[in-house]
Design an enzyme around this catalytic site. Structure first.
Site, PDB file in Angstrom:
ATOM      1  N   GLU A 307      96.520  56.566  19.280  1.00  0.00           N
ATOM      2  CA  GLU A 307      97.444  55.436  19.151  1.00  0.00           C
ATOM      3  C   GLU A 307      97.338  54.742  17.794  1.00  0.00           C
ATOM      4  O   GLU A 307      97.176  53.520  17.707  1.00  0.00           O
ATOM      5  CB  GLU A 307      97.253  54.466  20.322  1.00  0.00           C
ATOM      6  CG  GLU A 307      97.698  55.085  21.625  1.00  0.00           C
ATOM      7  CD  GLU A 307      97.630  54.147  22.822  1.00  0.00           C
ATOM      8  OE1 GLU A 307      97.266  52.963  22.655  1.00  0.00           O
ATOM      9  OE2 GLU A 307      97.938  54.610  23.931  1.00  0.00           O
ATOM     10  N   GLU A 410      97.624  61.030  27.685  1.00  0.00           N
ATOM     11  CA  GLU A 410      97.001  59.857  28.299  1.00  0.00           C
ATOM     12  C   GLU A 410      97.987  59.134  29.194  1.00  0.00           C
ATOM     13  O   GLU A 410      99.167  58.977  28.855  1.00  0.00           O
ATOM     14  CB  GLU A 410      96.481  58.888  27.236  1.00  0.00           C
ATOM     15  CG  GLU A 410      95.665  57.745  27.843  1.00  0.00           C
ATOM     16  CD  GLU A 410      95.117  56.791  26.788  1.00  0.00           C
ATOM     17  OE1 GLU A 410      94.417  57.268  25.874  1.00  0.00           O
ATOM     18  OE2 GLU A 410      95.403  55.587  26.884  1.00  0.00           O
TER      19      GLU A 410
END
Length: 563
Positions: A307, A410
């Protein structure tokens, strides 16, 4: 994982619902149910009992094996059906094509009149069904799309801490539940490259007791694995590999050493890497692979960082912040050449590893460099902020870069909700299944969950980032709970092995979600979800095999297996 700001303790569940608990004691391989009210059912595993998944029989050419889980408490309940070969005269099939204005895709919505014949399904005799018209689920084995890489979860510190909080007997049962043939047979595992928010503290592999944030070591002379690797990751990975030798591992880095960052902090917000550290950071990845290889663990893939774009909005989440343009330069001049010139030249490099709203812009920026088209093998995506209106991005990426694969790396629930952990939530299981069906139907090759095991609060997490997990551990009670999310994942991971190919299934049903696969053994797997509160009757029509009329029980996920 993105930052969750609410700090609510779902451990309250243990005290709110005790008077509602209902127990159902069953035979050795069945679910030991505990009901937290309103259909919130978990399967309890303790020293004496833990449910197992059905033994998958050789697919039959004459029978369809049907496995159903639902809100009423069924878990992989087994039943059978038979195709009526050649049934349903083609001239009676009316076909209409639906096109959603925000997607570059078509699907067939096929309806026909009920024509009699025996019905096979998990029947709800009291359900009211429209007897005049039956929608069709159409499967075409000859229309083949992407091949599947696998399904799995993450070997976080929190996962390891919770597993190790159990007795050795229960530890084995939990690991078997994920990786063995009597479990849901995970084939992928994501391993954090250092610490994450689901660690008990922030750490990297370049931290020492006496060195401050300013003590740089660009040659990485002090690099060493952390105690968490030896306590919570490596042993559990080895146990998982012993159960499934085909397990593929993917690694992602959250945070570099503080001295590599302009902010000198673990947090990702405004935490850009110093340009002088571009090469040391690439070398850091290779050092990690070297150290795990020394422990007899190898990796199939590596991402460019967890991220790294969404970190701009993360106040506490450990990480690093990149712009797509700077990431493109780093891959082109540093990470790509460093890995390809190392002994890990064959490792798969996955770019992005971030939420879908960033996907198209970030991919286009990175792939604008011709060298990166050679270095990058695929794109990693997180499910946060997924919805129907941005699903078109997956089709767009596949259309522009068909030689690259997409993999979801994820997902979790309990994010900024009233209860971070909601024991037995069927709705959360449905959310998992719905997302998997959505993305696989748009060229995604697999799906990796986040933490495989958390405690009753949804941790530990050193930044109070509590979330839910498919398995929740009650260390005090020496038991763990398999949630609906676990079974939702199992309806894919158990039945759809690596190299299975997605095949055509119609996608216009308003009430029922469907995705279909053909395995290397030529068996067909179809996963169907009925998220409605009523029985949905469908004509299951395979263009080769024929027709099977069935009822899908309310709030159910069903897997069909046949040849």
């Amino acid at each position: 994982m993105f930052r969750m700001t609410q700090l609510l303790a779902a451990m309250r569940l243990v005290f709110i619902f005790p008077l509602l608990l209902q127990y159902s004691y069953t035979t050795a391989s069945e679910c030991l149910k505990r009901n937290y009210g309103e259909g919130n059912i978990v399967c309890v595993c303790n020293e004496q009992h833990c449910d197992t998944t059905p033994t998958i029989k050789e697919p039959s050419s004459s029978l369809v094996t049907i496995y159903t889980s639902n809100k009423n408490g069924k878990r992989f309940a087994e039943s059978y059906g038979t195709f009526r070969a050649g049934s349903g005269p083609k001239e009676t099939i009316g076909e209409e094509v639906c096109k959603r204005n925000y997607e570059k895709e078509f699907g067939a919505c096929i309806r026909h009149r009920k024509s009699g014949g025996k019905e096979y399904s998990e029947l709800n005799k009291s359900a009211k069904i429209n007897k005049n018209e039956i929608k069709r689920i159409v499967i075409d084995q000859n229309r083949i799309y992407q091949r599947i890489i696998g399904w799995g979860g993450a070997f976080t510190d929190s996962t390891g801490i919770n597993i190790k909080s159990l007795s050795e007997n229960l530890q084995e049962k939990l690991i078997r539940s994920y990786f063995s043939t009597d479990g849901i047979e995970y084939s992928l595992g994501r391993v954090p490259l250092g610490g994450t928010d689901f660690s008990t503290h922030g750490y990297t592999y370049m931290d020492t007791e006496f060195d401050g944030n300013y003590c740089e070591d660009p040659l990485l002379t002090k690099f060493k694995l952390a105690k968490e690797d030896y306590a919570y990751k490596i042993p559990i990975i080895k146990e998982a590999k012993a159960l499934n030798n085909d397990l593929l591992l993917l690694t992602s880095a959250w945070m570099p050493p503080k001295w590599m960052k302009e902010t000198l902090q673990y947090q990702g917000m405004f935490g850009f890497l110093k340009k002088s550290m571009y090469q040391p950071w690439a070398n850091y990845f290779v050092k990690f692979l070297d150290n795990y290889l020394n422990n007899n663990i190898t990796f199939w893939g590596i991402t460019t960082g967890n991220e790294v774009y969404f970190n701009a909005a993360q106040r506490l989440l450990p990480g690093i912040l990149w712009t797509p343009g700077e990431m493109s330069i780093w891959i082109k001049n540093y990470l790509g050449p460093t890995l390809r010139n190392s002994q890990y030249s064959d490792i798969n490099i996955l770019a992005i590893d971030d939420v879908r709203p960033f996907l198209t812009h970030a991919v286009h920026e990175i792939m604008a460099e011709p060298e990166n088209r050679e270095f990058i093998d695929g794109f990693a995506i997180h499910w946060y902020f997924d919805n129907e209106t941005n699903a078109y991005m997956l089709n767009e990426i596949n259309e522009e870069y068909p030689e690259k694969f997409m993999l979801y790396t994820e997902a979790c629930l309990g994010v900024e909700e009233e209860f971070n952990v909601l024991l037995g939530s069927w709705e959360r299981g449905e959310a998992y299944a719905n997302n998997i069906i959505q993305v696989v139907n748009r060229w995604v090759t697999g799906w990796i969950d986040w933490n495989m095991a958390l405690d009753l609060r949804g941790g530990p997490t050193y930044i109070d980032n509590f979330v839910d997990s498919p398995i929740i551990v009650n260390a005090t009670g020496q038991e763990f709970y398999k949630q609906p999310m676990y079974y939702a994942l199992g309806h894919f991971s158990k039945f759809v092995p690596r190299y299975s190919a997605r095949i055509y299934s119609n996608q216009c049903d308003e009430n029922v979600k469907v995705v279909a696969f053909k395995r290397l053994d030529n068996a067909v797997v179809v996963v169907v979800m009925n998220p409605t509160n009523s029985t949905q009757q469908r004509s299951f029509y395979d263009t080769i095999k024929g027709e099977l009329v069935l009822n899908l029980s309310p709030r159910s996920i069903t897997t069909f297996l046949y040849k």
